[in-house]
Design an enzyme around this catalytic site. Structure first.
Site, PDB file in Angstrom:
ATOM      1  N   GLU A   1       8.167   5.339  -8.785  1.00 11.42           N
ATOM      2  CA  GLU A   1       8.261   4.461  -7.619  1.00 11.42           C
ATOM      3  C   GLU A   1       8.248   2.987  -8.009  1.00 11.42           C
ATOM      4  OE1 GLU A   1       6.203   7.036  -7.857  1.00 11.42           O
ATOM      5  OE2 GLU A   1       6.411   8.322  -6.083  1.00 11.42           O
TER       6      GLU A   1
ATOM      7  N   PHE B   1      -4.680  14.957   2.373  1.00 15.70           N
ATOM      8  CA  PHE B   1      -3.963  15.025   1.102  1.00 15.70           C
ATOM      9  C   PHE B   1      -2.945  13.883   1.007  1.00 15.70           C
ATOM     10  CE2 PHE B   1      -0.292  16.695  -1.382  1.00 15.70           C
ATOM     11  CZ  PHE B   1      -0.914  16.699  -2.625  1.00 15.70           C
ATOM     12  N   GLN B   2      -2.986  13.163  -0.083  1.00 12.54           N
ATOM     13  CA  GLN B   2      -2.113  12.012  -0.360  1.00 12.54           C
ATOM     14  C   GLN B   2      -2.206  10.933   0.726  1.00 12.54           C
ATOM     15  OE1 GLN B   2       1.862  13.494  -1.422  1.00 12.54           O
ATOM     16  NE2 GLN B   2       1.190  13.618  -3.550  1.00 12.54           N
TER      17      GLN B   2
ATOM     18  N   LYS C   1       4.130  10.800   9.204  1.00 12.06           N
ATOM     19  CA  LYS C   1       5.098  11.895   9.146  1.00 12.06           C
ATOM     20  C   LYS C   1       5.478  12.393  10.539  1.00 12.06           C
ATOM     21  CE  LYS C   1       6.037  16.083   6.473  1.00 12.06           C
ATOM     22  NZ  LYS C   1       5.494  17.023   5.477  1.00 12.06           N
TER      23      LYS C   1
ATOM     24  N   MET D   1       2.935 -11.676 -27.413  1.00 13.30           N
ATOM     25  CA  MET D   1       2.320 -12.859 -26.814  1.00 13.30           C
ATOM     26  C   MET D   1       0.802 -12.799 -26.928  1.00 13.30           C
ATOM     27  SD  MET D   1       3.068 -15.752 -25.530  1.00 13.30           S
ATOM     28  CE  MET D   1       4.553 -15.996 -24.552  1.00 13.30           C
TER      29      MET D   1
END
Lengths: 570, 107
Positions: A68, A130-131, A180, A482
């Site tokens: 993502e 969930f999630q 959803k 760096m």
């Protein structure tokens, strides 16, 4: 959102509706298409599945990234190239949190973007489902605005407003969180009043005061920032600079506003800026900031920055004016009409102009480094000159990012896409993918270090899948360069956790992804390598071995004045 | 566990804003976030419904150095659902016009 009516329909109401009700997911796809968007970047998952169900056959092209974060960077690249909001999609929970770095990067660099996230269904929101995460809350400090859509009927209005917010004024990312059940609900789109476009009147008084200040100045200097590009004002600013005859410096994001070889440009300022540019800022008596925000990497120690200068500040964001450096004259508002209306008539500044030119020549970078190894600044300069005006450099973050800014030739600001504000390693490859898709005819080159490439290397699979003709360069010094440089200079050489000498063979890794790849390890191989890179019709990967001890010069140490530049090395 | 209140924060300037915004969920949270994110802390906050919107009165103190209250006003004002921000009073004294509400009580 403002003024939208909730009109989710019951089954009996649906039958009475003239316009056919559609699912929230279908309304999402239609709303995106209505904005003229043809490509979105994303990764599916449970809570966004209804939208993915509506994608096939919709006419909306979806680029499946392999993370993502890659989708967010690629979408933002669309915004960086086109000034139209790019769109990324992710599911709830980890999908949303993986977008966060890309959203923050867009926020810091004022890039228009729409991030769409699935959310658990409303009845279970707040139950640690969930999630489930509070995406709205997590992203609140890093978005220009955000929405949780509670009713499918609001979707067209929310999306129209979100695009307008993202692209107008000072651009930025906007988040739309879609539960959803909202995606699944059948609804007729509600009508909502169009958001009133914000009109900022031209600041005539500020312009006249700016003209007076320019007339009175002996050593005026333009300070060109990234806001110019975001406003689409590059041509107007070039014309302003040229009709004034006043020398100019640029910030990291101002690179390309004037072509690198423009006679009035003294170079980039700041921590790794050109000496001629930094000295000019320190000595000028009038600094004309157009679209810059006095970022600490540009100013160095703020108290000692441009100590003799009055400041004129042009910005579309009023909160940037006098935020860090007091503006003696402010011009708030849309940049293009303001810049067009300014009539600078400086007095005799010929001695000041000549001083800048002489210093630019005196302190010009040298490319005659000794040895047989690859000298990265020379490679990057030659690459940009060979690629020509369609060249687009997309560096990652680190030493090579500064070498790109210092040594590449940029014909326009869109030729340099860099993570300036957030400084996100892993930025280059997915951003370059988005840029190449936004401008298929351009020669887009992703340039990473061996640290950064590993942070989104999975996007090589995206390159392969879509046959995107991107050129990828990895400058491999087997170190976090760096960090190593700072440990050498500011931590008494105590090198801690910067060794990456157990890197994989990057050319073989690229080949395993199905991408043509080769390695360059000697200076004598560079020219042929650039030729091969630029001649390739498909994706190609050039792995370059460089000196681990090479540093970026000049350097202003943190907390020091820009007049205290360190030089070293060659 | 004991809570430690930064004495510098407690002694700092107290500024008072009156913010007029749309009546939209999330706006109050967004205002609070901007204040805390930009180097200020929320000392107290009152919200009242008004005709067609919400009026929020908030007292803030700086936690960062050299923070301009005018910059903060503009940073709040640029939020999408915020219509107007008035810097009601600038004071190094605790404003007496309305009583300060303890932070915990607001949360």
């Amino acid at each position: 959102m403002t003024g939208s009516a909730a009109e989710t329909l019951t089954e009996s109401e649906e039958a009475d509706t003239e316009a056919a009700p559609r699912s929230g997911a279908q309304l999402v796809v239609e709303a995106i298409l209505a904005q003229g968007v043809d490509t979105v970047f994303g990764y599916p998952g449970g809570a966004i599945m209804p939208v993915y169900d509506a994608l096939p056959g919709s006419g909306l092209r979806h680029i499946l990234c392999r993370h993502e974060q890659g989708a967010a960077f690629a979408a933002a690249a669309y915004g960086r190239m086109t000034r139209k909001a790019g769109v990324c999609l992710a599911t709830s929970g980890p999908g949303a949190t993986n977008l966060v770095t890309g959203i923050a990067d867009a926020y810091m660099d004022s890039v228009p973007m729409i991030a769409i996230t699935g959310q658990v269904a409303q009845p279970v929101m707040g139950t640690d489902a969930f999630q489930e995460v509070d995406t709205f809350g997590i992203t609140m400090p890093i978005v220009k605005h955000s929405y949780i859509v509670r009713d499918a009927a609001d979707i067209p209005g929310v999306f129209a407003e979100a695009f307008e917010v993202a692209e107008s004024g000072r651009p930025g990312p906007v988040l739309i969180d879609l539960p959803k059940d909202v995606q699944q609900a059948m609804a007729k789109a509600a009508t909502s009043p169009a958001r009133e476009a914000q009109v900022i009147e031209l600041d005539d008084d500020g312009l006249r005061r700016a003209e007076a200040a320019i007339r009175d100045a002996d050593k005026p200097l333009f300070y060109l920032g990234g806001g110019i590009t975001r406003a689409g004002a590059t041509g107007d600013v070039r014309a302003l600079v040229e009709r004034s005859g006043i020398p100019a410096v640029c910030t990291l994001h101002g690179n390309g506003v004037l072509p690198t070889d423009h006679p009035q440009l003294l170079g980039m300022i700041g921590m790794h800026g050109a000496r001629a540019a930094n000295l000019a800022v320190q000595e000028c008596d009038l600094l004309i900031n157009i679209g810059g925000r006095f970022d600490d990497r540009a100013t160095g120690k703020l108290d000692t920055f441009a100590p003799h200068a009055k400041v004129i500040h042009f910005d579309c964001d009023a909160s940037e004016i006098s935020k860090l450096r007091h503006a003696d004259v402010s011009v708030h508002g849309a940049m293009r009409p303001a810049v067009r209306s300014l009539n600078p008539e400086p007095g005799d500044i010929s001695a000041w102009v000549q001083l800048g030119i002489a210093r630019r020549e005196e302190f010009a970078p040298r490319y005659d480094a000794p040895g047989e190894g690859v000298y990265a600044p020379t490679l990057l300069r030659e690459l940009s000159l060979a690629a020509g005006d369609r060249f687009v450099a997309v560096p990652d973050v680190g030493q090579h990012q500064m070498w790109v800014a210092q040594h590449c030739h940029f014909s326009r600001p869109e030729a340099h896409l860099t993570s300036g504000g957030l400084g996100s390693m892993g930025f280059s490859l997915p951003t370059a993918i988005g840029a190449q898709l936004a401008e298929p005819d351009s020669t887009v080159v992703s340039i990473s270090g061996d640290g950064g490439i590993m942070m989104n290397i999975q996007e090589l699979a995206t390159l392969r899948r879509y046959g995107i003709p991107l050129k990828v360069i990895v400058l491999n010094n087997s170190r976090l360069g760096m960090v190593r440089q700072w440990q050498e200079l500011f931590f008494d050489g105590n090198f801690s956790e910067i060794d990456l000498s157990d890197n994989p063979d990057f050319a073989k890794v690229a080949e395993a992804f199905g991408i043509e790849a080769f390695t360059v390890s000697r200076r004598s191989e560079v020219a042929a390598g650039i030729d091969r890179l630029l001649a390739a019709e498909g994706p190609i990967f050039m792995h370059v071995i460089i000196d681990p001890a090479e540093n970026v010069w000049p350097l202003v140490a943190p907390g020091k004045s820009n007049s205290e530049m360190m030089e070293g090395g060659r | 566990m004991s809570l430690h209140i930064n004495p510098n924060t407690r002694r700092g300037t107290i500024e008072t804003f009156t913010i007029i915004s749309d009546d939209v969920n999330g706006t109050l949270r967004r205002i609070w976030t901007v204040i805390e994110q930009r180097g200020w802390s929320v000392r107290s906050l009152l919200v009242e419904e008004t005709e067609g919107g919400v009026e929020t009165r908030v007292q803030v103190s700086p936690t960062g150095k050299g923070r301009s209250v005018e910059t903060l006003r503009l940073q709040i004002e640029r939020l999408v659902n915020v219509r107007h921000v008035k810097l009601e009073r600038r004071s190094r004294e605790k404003p007496s016009r309305w009583k300060e509400i303890p932070h915990a009580a607001v949360i």
